[in-house]
Design an enzyme around this catalytic site. Structure first.
Site, PDB file in Angstrom:
ATOM      1  CE  LYS A  63      -2.113  -1.036   3.914  1.00 10.68           C
ATOM      2  NZ  LYS A  63      -1.486  -2.320   4.248  1.00 10.68           N
ATOM      3  NE  ARG A 116       2.175  -5.234  11.241  1.00 14.34           N
ATOM      4  CZ  ARG A 116       3.179  -4.923  10.423  1.00 14.34           C
ATOM      5  NH1 ARG A 116       4.374  -5.420  10.629  1.00 14.34           N
ATOM      6  NH2 ARG A 116       2.968  -4.114   9.409  1.00 14.34           N
ATOM      7  NE  ARG A 151      -3.946  -1.659   9.918  1.00 10.05           N
ATOM      8  CZ  ARG A 151      -2.794  -1.096   9.593  1.00 10.05           C
ATOM      9  NH1 ARG A 151      -2.771   0.064   9.009  1.00 10.05           N
ATOM     10  NH2 ARG A 151      -1.677  -1.712   9.876  1.00 10.05           N
ATOM     11  NE  ARG A 164       7.352  -3.154   5.611  1.00 11.23           N
ATOM     12  CZ  ARG A 164       6.040  -2.934   5.466  1.00 11.23           C
ATOM     13  NH1 ARG A 164       5.536  -2.667   4.287  1.00 11.23           N
ATOM     14  NH2 ARG A 164       5.231  -3.035   6.494  1.00 11.23           N
ATOM     15  NE  ARG A 202       6.804  -1.124  10.758  1.00 16.92           N
ATOM     16  CZ  ARG A 202       5.693  -1.034  10.022  1.00 16.92           C
ATOM     17  NH1 ARG A 202       5.743  -0.504   8.808  1.00 16.92           N
ATOM     18  NH2 ARG A 202       4.548  -1.475  10.470  1.00 16.92           N
TER      19      ARG A 202
HETATM   20  P1  AMP Z   1       1.206   0.008   9.338  1.00 16.89           P
HETATM   21  O1  AMP Z   1       2.463   0.778   9.148  1.00 16.89           O
HETATM   22  O2  AMP Z   1       0.072   0.531   8.510  1.00 16.89           O
HETATM   23  O3  AMP Z   1       1.413  -1.478   9.180  1.00 16.89           O
HETATM   24  O4  AMP Z   1       0.754   0.254  10.855  1.00 16.89           O
HETATM   25  C1  AMP Z   1       1.594  -0.126  11.933  1.00 16.89           C
HETATM   26  C2  AMP Z   1       0.767  -0.268  13.184  1.00 16.89           C
HETATM   27  O5  AMP Z   1       0.143   0.992  13.505  1.00 16.89           O
HETATM   28  C3  AMP Z   1      -0.377  -1.265  13.101  1.00 16.89           C
HETATM   29  O6  AMP Z   1       0.028  -2.597  13.346  1.00 16.89           O
HETATM   30  C4  AMP Z   1      -1.304  -0.729  14.213  1.00 16.89           C
HETATM   31  O7  AMP Z   1      -0.797  -1.045  15.492  1.00 16.89           O
HETATM   32  C5  AMP Z   1      -1.163   0.781  14.045  1.00 16.89           C
HETATM   33  N1  AMP Z   1      -2.155   1.318  13.080  1.00 16.89           N
HETATM   34  C6  AMP Z   1      -1.899   1.903  11.879  1.00 16.89           C
HETATM   35  N2  AMP Z   1      -3.029   2.298  11.278  1.00 16.89           N
HETATM   36  C7  AMP Z   1      -4.036   1.950  12.114  1.00 16.89           C
HETATM   37  C8  AMP Z   1      -5.472   2.069  12.050  1.00 16.89           C
HETATM   38  N3  AMP Z   1      -6.080   2.625  11.007  1.00 16.89           N
HETATM   39  N4  AMP Z   1      -6.196   1.569  13.093  1.00 16.89           N
HETATM   40  C9  AMP Z   1      -5.591   1.023  14.167  1.00 16.89           C
HETATM   41  N5  AMP Z   1      -4.257   0.869  14.282  1.00 16.89           N
HETATM   42  C10 AMP Z   1      -3.479   1.326  13.271  1.00 16.89           C
END
Ligand code: AMP
Length: 215
Positions: free
Chosen positions: A13, A173, A88, A127, A162
């Protein structure tokens, strides 16, 4: 363009959003990037989000909606936006619908980037991400390593794995995605603006989006 990019962690994404942003200046809005920035800055919001993020759990909807309500009203969103990692959950999708109606924003399309689990796992474990909150450039140790080992090409900050990209957190996740986020596909299918794109590469996904939008 005003798009929602759906897809599991590792679906690409962020990469697709960056490529689309370069086409017409629409801004990438990644809730993950915003939250990581807050954690690094040690803000109240960052402290509230940190533990959920480390474990691979979702941050509570109320915190996310607080961020997005402000973000979507920033002047740079007028050109267009690419929502990456938001919504999400179904409650977030409902709240977004209500927020957009209130702000008089109309979406062009909801895109689901569809990638097999094997590819997701491989991409997530290999990554690496720049630690600089203003950069957060993404690398891959197999397909796109930084020129200097562990150093970001763009800003010279360290490039690391990360905290939530350990094998345990990744599995969690993906489980969270299946339970809480995958149901958004049905939600947006009912709305009639949903497109599923099988994402072998980001270029294929970007070209499919451009052709859907008649660009
Ligand atoms: P990402 O970089 O999009 O994979 O997000 C990393 C982490 O941030 C996720 O595993 C969640 O803990 C938190 N996070 C990001 N976006 C959201 C969202 N829209 N709702 C809830 N948690 C989020």
């Amino acid at each position: 363009m005003k798009l929602i990019l759906l897809g599991a962690p590792g679906a690409g994404k962020g990469t697709v959003a960056k490529l689309l942003s370069a086409i017409d200046g629409s801004v990438q809005i990644s809730t993950g990037d915003i939250l990581r920035g807050e954690v690094q800055a040690g803000s109240d919001l960052g402290r509230q989000a940190e533990e959920y993020m480390k474990k691979g759990d979702l941050v509570p909807d109320s915190l996310i909606m607080g961020i997005m309500e402000k973000r979507l009203q920033a002047p740079d969103c007028a050109k267009g936006f690419l929502l990456d990692g938001f919504p999400r959950t179904i409650p977030q999708a409902r709240a977004l619908k209500e927020l957009m109606a209130r702000l008089d924003i109309t979406l062009d399309m909801v895109v689901n980037i569809d990638v097999s689990r094997d590819v997701l796992l491989d991409r997530l474990t290999t990554r690496r991400t720049c630690v600089n909150p203003a950069c957060q450039a993404i690398y891959n140790i197999k397909s796109n390593p930084p020129q200097k080992d562990g150093i970001c090409n763009k800003c010279g900050s360290p490039v690391v794995q990360r905290d939530d990209e350990t094998a345990e957190a990744i599995n969690h996740r993906l489980e969270t995605y299946n339970q809480k986020t995958a149901p958004l596909i049905g939600f947006y299918q009912e709305d009639g603006m949903f497109h599923n794109i099988t994402g072998a590469t980001s270029d294929i996904v970007v070209n499919a989006i451009k052709s859907e939008l008649g660009m």
